[in-house]
Design a protein around this motif. Structure first.
Motif, PDB file in Angstrom:
ATOM      1  N   SER A 175      -3.374  26.451   5.123  1.00 24.78           N
ATOM      2  CA  SER A 175      -4.648  26.799   5.752  1.00 24.78           C
ATOM      3  C   SER A 175      -5.222  25.643   6.560  1.00 24.78           C
ATOM      4  CB  SER A 175      -5.663  27.234   4.682  1.00 24.78           C
ATOM      5  OG  SER A 175      -5.857  26.187   3.734  1.00 24.78           O
ATOM      6  N   ILE A 176      -4.867  24.398   6.199  1.00 18.46           N
ATOM      7  CA  ILE A 176      -5.346  23.222   6.927  1.00 18.46           C
ATOM      8  C   ILE A 176      -4.119  22.445   7.386  1.00 18.46           C
ATOM      9  CG2 ILE A 176      -6.734  21.117   6.823  1.00 18.46           C
ATOM     10  CD1 ILE A 176      -8.208  22.352   4.430  1.00 18.46           C
ATOM     11  N   MET A 177      -3.767  22.572   8.659  1.00 14.27           N
ATOM     12  CA  MET A 177      -2.551  21.933   9.154  1.00 14.27           C
ATOM     13  C   MET A 177      -2.693  20.427   9.337  1.00 14.27           C
ATOM     14  SD  MET A 177      -0.232  24.090   9.055  1.00 14.27           S
ATOM     15  CE  MET A 177       1.073  23.181   9.847  1.00 14.27           C
ATOM     16  N   ASP A 178      -3.936  19.935   9.450  1.00 18.37           N
ATOM     17  CA  ASP A 178      -4.135  18.494   9.550  1.00 18.37           C
ATOM     18  C   ASP A 178      -3.733  17.832   8.243  1.00 18.37           C
ATOM     19  OD1 ASP A 178      -5.111  18.680  12.104  1.00 18.37           O
ATOM     20  OD2 ASP A 178      -7.216  18.707  11.490  1.00 18.37           O
ATOM     21  N   VAL A 198       0.849  -1.195   0.000  1.00 16.89           N
ATOM     22  CA  VAL A 198       0.000   0.000   0.000  1.00 16.89           C
ATOM     23  C   VAL A 198       0.882   1.242   0.000  1.00 16.89           C
ATOM     24  CG1 VAL A 198      -1.757   1.316   1.251  1.00 16.89           C
ATOM     25  CG2 VAL A 198      -1.842  -1.182   1.261  1.00 16.89           C
ATOM     26  N   ILE A 199       0.554   2.197  -0.878  1.00 14.78           N
ATOM     27  CA  ILE A 199       1.194   3.519  -0.871  1.00 14.78           C
ATOM     28  C   ILE A 199       0.088   4.556  -0.745  1.00 14.78           C
ATOM     29  CG2 ILE A 199       2.441   5.233  -2.246  1.00 14.78           C
ATOM     30  CD1 ILE A 199       4.146   3.017  -3.357  1.00 14.78           C
ATOM     31  N   GLN A 200       0.178   5.374   0.302  1.00 17.75           N
ATOM     32  CA  GLN A 200      -0.802   6.430   0.547  1.00 17.75           C
ATOM     33  C   GLN A 200      -0.199   7.782   0.197  1.00 17.75           C
ATOM     34  OE1 GLN A 200      -1.453   5.765   4.763  1.00 17.75           O
ATOM     35  NE2 GLN A 200      -3.440   4.845   4.362  1.00 17.75           N
ATOM     36  N   TRP A 201      -1.079   8.724  -0.187  1.00 18.49           N
ATOM     37  CA  TRP A 201      -0.647  10.089  -0.477  1.00 18.49           C
ATOM     38  C   TRP A 201      -1.395  11.056   0.427  1.00 18.49           C
ATOM     39  CZ3 TRP A 201       3.464  11.274  -3.278  1.00 18.49           C
ATOM     40  CH2 TRP A 201       3.952  10.309  -4.173  1.00 18.49           C
ATOM     41  N   TYR A 202      -0.653  11.999   1.017  1.00 17.65           N
ATOM     42  CA  TYR A 202      -1.214  12.981   1.934  1.00 17.65           C
ATOM     43  C   TYR A 202      -0.918  14.397   1.452  1.00 17.65           C
ATOM     44  CZ  TYR A 202      -1.758   9.213   5.363  1.00 17.65           C
ATOM     45  OH  TYR A 202      -2.111   8.061   6.009  1.00 17.65           O
ATOM     46  N   LYS A 203      -1.781  15.326   1.896  1.00 19.66           N
ATOM     47  CA  LYS A 203      -1.599  16.748   1.585  1.00 19.66           C
ATOM     48  C   LYS A 203      -1.688  17.529   2.884  1.00 19.66           C
ATOM     49  CE  LYS A 203      -3.795  20.613  -0.877  1.00 19.66           C
ATOM     50  NZ  LYS A 203      -4.905  21.003  -1.782  1.00 19.66           N
ATOM     51  N   GLN A 204      -0.800  18.514   3.036  1.00 17.57           N
ATOM     52  CA  GLN A 204      -0.869  19.424   4.174  1.00 17.57           C
ATOM     53  C   GLN A 204      -0.700  20.842   3.647  1.00 17.57           C
ATOM     54  OE1 GLN A 204       2.296  19.394   7.155  1.00 17.57           O
ATOM     55  NE2 GLN A 204       0.768  19.657   8.749  1.00 17.57           N
ATOM     56  N   SER A 221      -1.077  24.635  -3.761  1.00 17.18           N
ATOM     57  CA  SER A 221       0.238  24.914  -3.186  1.00 17.18           C
ATOM     58  C   SER A 221       0.240  24.373  -1.763  1.00 17.18           C
ATOM     59  CB  SER A 221       0.493  26.419  -3.183  1.00 17.18           C
ATOM     60  OG  SER A 221       1.788  26.692  -2.719  1.00 17.18           O
ATOM     61  N   ALA A 222       0.999  23.311  -1.546  1.00 16.96           N
ATOM     62  CA  ALA A 222       0.930  22.596  -0.279  1.00 16.96           C
ATOM     63  C   ALA A 222       2.117  21.671  -0.127  1.00 16.96           C
ATOM     64  CB  ALA A 222      -0.375  21.794  -0.200  1.00 16.96           C
ATOM     65  N   VAL A 223       2.147  20.956   0.979  1.00 21.24           N
ATOM     66  CA  VAL A 223       3.137  19.931   1.252  1.00 21.24           C
ATOM     67  C   VAL A 223       2.488  18.586   0.929  1.00 21.24           C
ATOM     68  CG1 VAL A 223       4.486  18.807   3.058  1.00 21.24           C
ATOM     69  CG2 VAL A 223       4.225  21.285   3.053  1.00 21.24           C
ATOM     70  N   TYR A 224       3.167  17.775   0.113  1.00 24.49           N
ATOM     71  CA  TYR A 224       2.649  16.457  -0.270  1.00 24.49           C
ATOM     72  C   TYR A 224       3.664  15.391   0.128  1.00 24.49           C
ATOM     73  CZ  TYR A 224      -0.591  19.114  -3.157  1.00 24.49           C
ATOM     74  OH  TYR A 224      -1.552  19.994  -3.578  1.00 24.49           O
TER      75      TYR A 224
END
Length: 197
Positions: A133-136, A124-130, A180-183
């Motif tokens: 404006s949304i720190m979670d 499993v490979i998951q992708w997240y965004k931070q 524009s975010a951290v991925y």
């Protein structure tokens, strides 16, 4: 640099925030259990003291390369940056590699981020965004044995490619300033529980 911990079957929790310019901020974490050190922008360390079985978890080191850059919100280009992911399982020391380390794109273009590892049995490979404006951390979707699974909020925004085992690619289409975010990606293995009634 942010350090997170994710125990099996639980969400990620922030352990400590570190900066080369100030002391570590442990928030609600026990500063006796963890010690963090960051003296230069490029590098940082986390120590788990007096290791016990309860400390078994996935530890994430998230480093925002663009933190010291000027604010890009008014620039004609879109800054799509993400953390370099250091994935470490207690004692086992397994790792996931994410490339490129950062991207600078124009609006309406697309961004492509690759994730790979050589850990056997991880499927499993998951992708997240931070975002700012949304720190979670927002789960965008995941690959499992080649099957693409996207969260409803990202259904029409992203595409996932790869086998979900040793590699995966996140494609973010039709970029806007809200992208524009951290991925970052995370890899793990499927846990199957069988119970009798």
């Amino acid at each position: 640099m942010y350090w997170y911990r994710q125990r099996q079957g639980q969400t990620m929790t922030l352990i400590v925030f570190t900066s080369s310019l100030s002391k570590p901020d442990y928030g609600d974490s026990d500063s006796n259990k963890f010690s963090a050190n960051k003296t230069v922008p490029e590098r940082g360390y986390l120590t788990v003291n007096n290791v016990e079985s309860d400390d078994s978890a996935v530890y994430f080191c998230l480093w925002n390369q663009s933190a010291e850059r000027d604010d890009m919100s008014n620039a004609p280009h879109l800054s799509v940056s993400f953390f370099v992911l250091c994935l470490a399982v207690t004692i086992l020391g397994k790792s996931v590699v994410q490339t490129p380390p950062d991207l600078l794109k124009k609006e309406k273009e697309f961004a492509e981020i690759e994730c790979s590892h050589k850990v056997q049995n991880y499927d499993v490979i998951q992708w997240y965004k931070q975002s700012q404006s949304i720190m979670d951390l927002q789960l965008m979707g995941f690959l499992n044995i080649g099957s693409e699974n996207k969260e409803t909020a990202f259904e029409n925004k992203i595409k996932l490619k790869g086998d979900g085992g040793n590699n995966g690619t996140l494609i973010i289409n039709d970029l806007t300033l809200t992208d524009s975010a951290v991925y970052f990606c995370a890899a793990y293995y499927t846990v199957l529980r069988i119970t009798s009634v």
